[in-house]
Scaffold this motif. Structure first.
Motif, mmCIF file in Angstrom:
data_model
loop_
_atom_site.group_PDB
_atom_site.id
_atom_site.type_symbol
_atom_site.label_atom_id
_atom_site.label_comp_id
_atom_site.label_asym_id
_atom_site.label_seq_id
_atom_site.Cartn_x
_atom_site.Cartn_y
_atom_site.Cartn_z
ATOM 1 N N ARG A 191 -119.132 -96.581 -24.689
ATOM 2 C CA ARG A 191 -120.071 -95.922 -23.786
ATOM 3 C C ARG A 191 -120.412 -94.521 -24.290
ATOM 4 O O ARG A 191 -121.572 -94.115 -24.278
ATOM 5 N N ALA A 192 -119.372 -93.810 -24.757
ATOM 6 C CA ALA A 192 -119.593 -92.448 -25.280
ATOM 7 C C ALA A 192 -120.499 -92.494 -26.507
ATOM 8 O O ALA A 192 -121.238 -91.548 -26.789
ATOM 9 N N ALA A 193 -120.453 -93.629 -27.234
ATOM 10 C CA ALA A 193 -121.305 -93.772 -28.423
ATOM 11 C C ALA A 193 -122.711 -94.269 -28.035
ATOM 12 O O ALA A 193 -123.514 -94.594 -28.904
ATOM 13 N N GLY A 194 -122.981 -94.361 -26.747
ATOM 14 C CA GLY A 194 -124.329 -94.694 -26.291
ATOM 15 C C GLY A 194 -124.551 -96.161 -25.969
ATOM 16 O O GLY A 194 -125.658 -96.564 -25.628
ATOM 17 N N VAL A 195 -123.514 -96.998 -26.054
ATOM 18 C CA VAL A 195 -123.674 -98.427 -25.742
ATOM 19 C C VAL A 195 -123.526 -98.608 -24.227
ATOM 20 O O VAL A 195 -122.640 -98.013 -23.611
ATOM 21 N N ASP A 196 -124.411 -99.433 -23.646
ATOM 22 C CA ASP A 196 -124.410 -99.626 -22.197
ATOM 23 C C ASP A 196 -123.380 -100.712 -21.828
ATOM 24 O O ASP A 196 -123.711 -101.863 -21.599
ATOM 25 N N VAL A 197 -122.103 -100.303 -21.789
ATOM 26 C CA VAL A 197 -121.027 -101.276 -21.528
ATOM 27 C C VAL A 197 -120.753 -101.360 -20.031
ATOM 28 O O VAL A 197 -120.720 -100.337 -19.346
ATOM 29 N N ILE A 198 -120.562 -102.582 -19.535
ATOM 30 C CA ILE A 198 -120.090 -102.747 -18.150
ATOM 31 C C ILE A 198 -118.597 -103.022 -18.249
ATOM 32 O O ILE A 198 -118.169 -103.996 -18.862
ATOM 33 N N ASN A 199 -117.815 -102.148 -17.643
ATOM 34 C CA ASN A 199 -116.365 -102.239 -17.812
ATOM 35 C C ASN A 199 -115.730 -103.027 -16.667
ATOM 36 O O ASN A 199 -115.515 -102.494 -15.585
ATOM 37 N N LEU A 200 -115.450 -104.298 -16.923
ATOM 38 C CA LEU A 200 -114.732 -105.100 -15.922
ATOM 39 C C LEU A 200 -113.307 -105.358 -16.417
ATOM 40 O O LEU A 200 -112.682 -106.356 -16.083
ATOM 41 N N SER A 201 -112.807 -104.453 -17.262
ATOM 42 C CA SER A 201 -111.474 -104.683 -17.827
ATOM 43 C C SER A 201 -110.376 -104.096 -16.954
ATOM 44 O O SER A 201 -109.475 -104.805 -16.522
ATOM 45 N N VAL A 202 -110.459 -102.823 -16.659
ATOM 46 C CA VAL A 202 -109.337 -102.213 -15.949
ATOM 47 C C VAL A 202 -109.469 -102.503 -14.446
ATOM 48 O O VAL A 202 -110.573 -102.608 -13.915
ATOM 49 N N GLY A 203 -108.323 -102.663 -13.791
ATOM 50 C CA GLY A 203 -108.361 -102.955 -12.363
ATOM 51 C C GLY A 203 -108.073 -101.716 -11.560
ATOM 52 O O GLY A 203 -106.924 -101.319 -11.409
ATOM 53 N N GLU A 204 -109.137 -101.086 -11.078
ATOM 54 C CA GLU A 204 -108.903 -99.989 -10.129
ATOM 55 C C GLU A 204 -110.075 -99.902 -9.176
ATOM 56 O O GLU A 204 -111.219 -100.136 -9.560
ATOM 57 N N PRO A 205 -109.788 -99.569 -7.906
ATOM 58 C CA PRO A 205 -110.876 -99.474 -6.944
ATOM 59 C C PRO A 205 -111.924 -98.484 -7.450
ATOM 60 O O PRO A 205 -111.563 -97.451 -8.018
ATOM 61 N N ASP A 206 -113.203 -98.821 -7.258
ATOM 62 C CA ASP A 206 -114.251 -97.894 -7.688
ATOM 63 C C ASP A 206 -114.587 -96.889 -6.587
ATOM 64 O O ASP A 206 -115.496 -96.089 -6.742
ATOM 65 N N PHE A 207 -113.856 -96.920 -5.478
ATOM 66 C CA PHE A 207 -114.080 -95.959 -4.395
ATOM 67 C C PHE A 207 -113.346 -94.663 -4.704
ATOM 68 O O PHE A 207 -112.396 -94.645 -5.481
ATOM 69 N N ASP A 208 -113.779 -93.585 -4.045
ATOM 70 C CA ASP A 208 -113.031 -92.327 -4.158
ATOM 71 C C ASP A 208 -111.994 -92.286 -3.047
ATOM 72 O O ASP A 208 -112.127 -92.954 -2.016
ATOM 73 N N THR A 209 -110.976 -91.462 -3.259
ATOM 74 C CA THR A 209 -109.915 -91.299 -2.258
ATOM 75 C C THR A 209 -110.505 -90.757 -0.952
ATOM 76 O O THR A 209 -111.309 -89.809 -0.986
ATOM 77 N N PRO A 210 -110.135 -91.342 0.205
ATOM 78 C CA PRO A 210 -110.674 -90.865 1.492
ATOM 79 C C PRO A 210 -110.406 -89.369 1.729
ATOM 80 O O PRO A 210 -109.398 -88.826 1.282
ATOM 81 N N GLU A 211 -111.346 -88.738 2.450
ATOM 82 C CA GLU A 211 -111.335 -87.276 2.648
ATOM 83 C C GLU A 211 -110.043 -86.752 3.262
ATOM 84 O O GLU A 211 -109.501 -85.738 2.833
ATOM 85 N N HIS A 212 -109.530 -87.446 4.304
ATOM 86 C CA HIS A 212 -108.361 -86.882 5.001
ATOM 87 C C HIS A 212 -107.139 -86.831 4.075
ATOM 88 O O HIS A 212 -106.264 -85.992 4.252
ATOM 89 N N ILE A 213 -107.132 -87.703 3.082
ATOM 90 C CA ILE A 213 -106.014 -87.699 2.119
ATOM 91 C C ILE A 213 -106.170 -86.514 1.158
ATOM 92 O O ILE A 213 -105.206 -85.790 0.866
ATOM 93 N N LYS A 214 -107.395 -86.302 0.733
ATOM 94 C CA LYS A 214 -107.644 -85.162 -0.167
ATOM 95 C C LYS A 214 -107.347 -83.840 0.539
ATOM 96 O O LYS A 214 -106.784 -82.914 -0.058
#
Ligand code: PMP
Ligand code: GLU
Length: 399
Positions: free
Chosen positions: A29-52
């Motif tokens: 991706r950094a080299a400019g290739v439009d990669v869709i990353n379905l490799s790593v398993g992590e939620p794509d959400f951000d941490t909820p506000e009250h936790i932050k």
């Protein structure tokens, strides 16, 4: 200058395929290739506000000194309460040790319990790191394959056949990474009926995907009275609360195991990030709506990817009941070729999909079950649609 010699134990260790594939896709991706990353398993959400907010307060309130090695008491109490209320499991706060993510908890427990030569029974497909952790402790992996035809779940008979007098641990993961399969309470009971006959075996239960569960109610192995005294539960905030970067997980088990892990942790870390621990207290004690909201998004995407994958000729697809992974059988494509290059293995296929479709996946071999690939659907609906269109087109080119 002469290169320093790396220890045999690290030389003999495989690189984490999930992290390696993700790193590779970031580089492309950094080299400019439009990669869709379905490799790593992590939620794509951000941490909820009250936790932050809780983490910010922790800094202002000067939780900046060394914490107790096994974790702050308020966090261990919150975990003890969670285990009781959500899982029907009795674990005093003293039986809980907080670590730097569930990964760290798993490796601590394996180190605390496994002597060289001890056998650890692991149903496969299994998350990439288990076998390497066991090897590092000098243990022997005894793999029990369970393919798509049995919905990736081992039967009691398979489990029993794998047990020998050297077996010291059985490692189970439900909901499963990478298959998404979830054992029902009745299925777990079948395994417990076998395990209750072997009191020397520790039962390590990886419950990190507990809350990402679409079907029957989640059952914790710790809630079966016949084996409760030798179950070690590993769980954490990474997946349920979208907190992968905070690095908080825990083990909860027999007091002597907690003490051993505490001793190990006292010599190898000096306790876990104070700020992240305070954030984790807010995750467990605060409002829980965020968990349900994320679950609904994952469920919608699960339905989407199952229907997209089932349209692709040759793929065999189960309907995962939990986690956020699809683990299709790709064996129909192995042995085919493109541009004179033969795709012999699932590793070749994952590499082909990365290079040709610019979609990052992980091979089934990395999870000790060749013939499959894993796709994480913790990604936006649009990128999932695009990824499956690309995969379909790339697979259609194989002859
Ligand atoms: N167990 C399984 C099955 C996982 O998929 C993961 C992925 N991260 C972990 C444990 C480790 O979780 P953590 O991020 O809390 O270390
Ligand atoms: N558990 C995730 C996965 O399987 C995160 C990466 C890792 O820690 O292996 O992709």
């Amino acid at each position: 200058m002469q290169a320093l010699t790396i220890s045999d134990r690290i030389k003999g260790m495989a690189v984490s395929a999930t992290l390696a594939m993700s790193q590779k896709s970031s580089e492309l991706r950094a080299a400019g290739v439009d990669v869709i990353n379905l490799s790593v398993g992590e939620p794509d959400f951000d941490t909820p506000e009250h936790i932050k907010e809780a983490a910010k307060r922790a800094i202002d309130e000067n939780f900046t000194h060394y914490p107790p090695v096994p974790g702050y008491m308020d966090l261990r109490k919150a975990i003890s309460r969670k285990l009781k209320e959500e899982n029907g499991v009795d674990m005093a706060p003293e039986q809980v040790v907080v670590s730097a993510g569930a990964k760290h908890s798993l490796s601590n427990v394996i180190y605390a319990l496994i002597n060289p030569g001890d056998e650890v029974v692991i149903p496969t497909p299994a998350w990439v790191s288990y076998v390497e952790m066991v090897k590092l402790a000098g243990g022997v992996n005894v793999l029990v394959p369970a393919g798509i035809e049995q919905d990736f779940k081992v039967t009691p008979a398979q489990l029993e056949a794998a047990i020998t007098e050297r077996t010291r641990m059985v490692l189970l993961c439900s909901p499963s990474n990478p298959s998404g399969s979830v054992y029902t309470r009745a299925e777990l009971q079948g395994l417990v009926d076998v395990l209750k006959k072997y009191p020397q075996i520790a039962i390590l239960s990886d419950e990190i995907y507990e809350h990402i569960n679409y079907g029957a109610e989640f059952a914790s192995l710790g809630s079966f009275p016949e084996v409760a005294g030798r179950v070690i539960i590993v769980n954490g905030v990474s997946k349920a609360y979208a907190m992968t970067g905070w690095r908080i997980g825990f083990m909860a088990g027999p007091l002597e195991v907690a003490k051993a892990v505490n001793k190990l942790q006292g010599q190898t870390t000096s306790g876990i990030s104070t700020i992240a621990q305070k954030a984790a207290v807010a995750a467990y004690d605060g409002p829980q709506e965020c968990v349900a909201e994320m679950l609904e998004a994952f469920r919608r995407r699960r339905d989407l990817v199952v229907s997209l994958a089932r349209r692709i000729p040759g793929l065999k697809v189960n309907e995962p009941q939990g986690a956020f992974y699809l683990f299709p059988d790709v064996s129909a494509y192995l042995g085919k070729q493109y541009g004179g290059k033969v795709i012999s293995t699932d590793d070749d296929l994952a590499m082909y999909l990365l290079e040709e479709a610019h979609v990052a996946t992980v091979s089934g071999s990395a999870f000790c079950l060749p013939g499959y690939i894993r796709l994480s659907y913790a990604a936006s609906d649009d990128s999932l649609r695009e990824a499956f269109a690309r995969i379909e087109a790339a697979l259609a080119k194989l002859v």
